[in-house]
Design an enzyme around this catalytic site. Sequence first.
Site, PDB file in Angstrom:
ATOM      1  CG  HIS A 266      -2.062   0.924   1.146  1.00 43.94           C
ATOM      2  ND1 HIS A 266      -1.910   2.304   1.127  1.00 43.94           N
ATOM      3  CD2 HIS A 266      -3.395   0.690   1.083  1.00 43.94           C
ATOM      4  CE1 HIS A 266      -3.102   2.863   1.049  1.00 43.94           C
ATOM      5  NE2 HIS A 266      -4.022   1.913   1.022  1.00 43.94           N
ATOM      6  NE  ARG A 331      -4.986   0.461  -2.208  1.00 40.45           N
ATOM      7  CZ  ARG A 331      -5.766  -0.101  -1.307  1.00 40.45           C
ATOM      8  NH1 ARG A 331      -5.602  -1.379  -1.002  1.00 40.45           N
ATOM      9  NH2 ARG A 331      -6.713   0.600  -0.707  1.00 40.45           N
ATOM     10  CG  HIS A 406      -2.965  -2.779   2.714  1.00 40.51           C
ATOM     11  ND1 HIS A 406      -3.405  -2.443   3.976  1.00 40.51           N
ATOM     12  CD2 HIS A 406      -4.047  -2.654   1.893  1.00 40.51           C
ATOM     13  CE1 HIS A 406      -4.689  -2.130   3.934  1.00 40.51           C
ATOM     14  NE2 HIS A 406      -5.106  -2.260   2.685  1.00 40.51           N
ATOM     15  CG  LEU A 446     -13.894  -2.695   3.110  1.00 39.71           C
ATOM     16  CD1 LEU A 446     -14.386  -1.349   3.650  1.00 39.71           C
ATOM     17  CD2 LEU A 446     -13.478  -3.602   4.256  1.00 39.71           C
TER      18      LEU A 446
END
Length: 652
Positions: A266, A331, A406, A446
């Site tokens: 990240h 990223r 990450h 998510l």
Amino acid sequence: MDLKSNTPTGPIEKRWQNHKFQLQLVNPANRRKYKIIVVGTGLAGASAGATLADLGYNVLSFCYQDSPRRAHSIAAQGGINAAKNYQGDGDSVFRLFYETIKGGDFRARESNVYRLAEISVDIIDQCVALGVPFAREYGGLLANRSFGGTQVSRTFYARGQTGQQLLLAAYSALSRMIAAGKVQMRPRCEMIDLIVVDGRARGIVTRDLVTGKLEAHLGDAVILATGGYGNVFYLSTNAKGCNASAIWRAHRRGAGFANPCFTQIHPTSIPQAGEYQSKLTLMSESLRNDGRIWVPRKPEDCTKDPRSIPERDRYYYLEEKYPKFGNLMPRDIASRQAKFVCDQGLGVGPEIDGVRRGVYLDFTDAIKRDGVEVIREKYGNLFDMYERITGENPYEVPMRIYPATHYTMGGLWVDYNLMSNISGLFVAGEANFSDHGANRLGASALMQGLADGFFILPYTVADYLARNGPSKGVDENHPAVRSAIKEAEARINQFIEVGQKGTHTVDYFHRKLGMILWNECGMTRNEKGLRKALEEIPKLHEEFRAKVKIVGGGETLNRELEKALRVDDFFELGVLMCLDALERDESCGCHFREEHQTKPDPNVPGSYGGECVRDDERFAHVAVWEWKGEGKFARHVEPLNFEYVKLEQRKY
């Protein structure tokens, strides 16, 4: 190893709907006959447990934390993607699908990714119904912001606490089922092994982290929703308890492990301050909406107060190299570019091993444009967290950030139904490999966890149960169950015996392992470094097993024993990560092999080079590894076919 992806055919926009209709169902009156084991209570595990229990199944749920609310999903900050196109800026389900495939550098299944994009629109409605306090515009509509790798605003958020608010919603749904008696919750209980009988997952072995008691728990299906393995690097943005033991133990029992070298770095973490540090803290990618990333153009300016450096002497390297996307690059690219400028001597902050590992994330322009109160409303809790950790006020002084481990795109191989190659073993969320390819777009973790738990597993688990019926003939006295418990006891006792005479702590060895992996299998890799790591890791592992220090026994709370068991698995996983990175002789997404990168074109103004060069003829596939004994693995391949997205060099 049988790798049937079970991907449906037909128009991609109809595949999931048609597939759902063809899946078999379980009569509501029969659902109470089945027991489903769910390991993990993050977004994927909590949503799966709550939904399956609400449907009438008996659910046995496990987490190693003292409460499901402490699952690592709570740490997610920036938002959750959904293709609702509230902004009217050109978004669509197909655009989210396309950008996810492209963002993952064309190393993911089209069908899985399209399904994720399709379900995304329902996730937001589900979360609003559960009470998630998403940010809203003045008129009451849900607000959106942008994340890396896209030019539209599709990320829904709740300030910088999106993961926390989503987890509380999933936890409330799970708690309702616990109160109804449909979910039996077992906190402070860690999975030690998987029980496989006649090729089917029939249960798990657990250790009570308070009493040390080993138990077997049997069921008709097992769902692993235990997160990723980023803590293999020691320093990461993950909670310290995050580990890979559940999926690794399943791998040792025959589950294929896919793309282990695909580990995401990240770009916006608070930089490491010293060797004493045990973890790193994430600063949300959402900050890149308003913050500008830069370093001094001259090395002699790197120790100056950034506010004293004139605009002409600031190098906004992402904006200069990638003018279309600027600071909102994916990223993997943003992380590598930060590393490159620091390696050139342009980094800021304290020196560690002779190099300054930091770049500025500057909100000066945004504050001038929108005012302090607007920025505080968007990012206030993130700014407060940064100031508490660093002692610097980001409203006045630019933040210092640097890439950190990450998320892990690799994980257990699953088919379209999210079932591994072990019948009855389902894998959800970050624990599987399925949806992100070689790089995950921000705010999609998510989305995947909730899609798997709320909208996919309830259909696919039911199909498995309907086809196989309730488990019979397996109880605590079955030879496979007794053998699994006996093996777990022997492993624990061996560590305790060695630990009484050990000389070095678990963290001592874990830190060394992490340094090897970060240096040789981190943001960039090369053949020489990977071969070096494959020599060093087994030697360090051998030393770990002979010299690790563990105080206390196994019949009580023992944090060092917990860590030792997890780090032992990290050593084996570290070998596989390097082996996978060595065999994948190309660059794609987060897997940047230095031997395969573009060169600057002298005939093209602004050509910088340093981008990934894929080898689609040889590596347009999923690499799936089979456990063959200590230090031995066999590599299998699932080809990737692209019907709707053209394979091309990723350009931003």
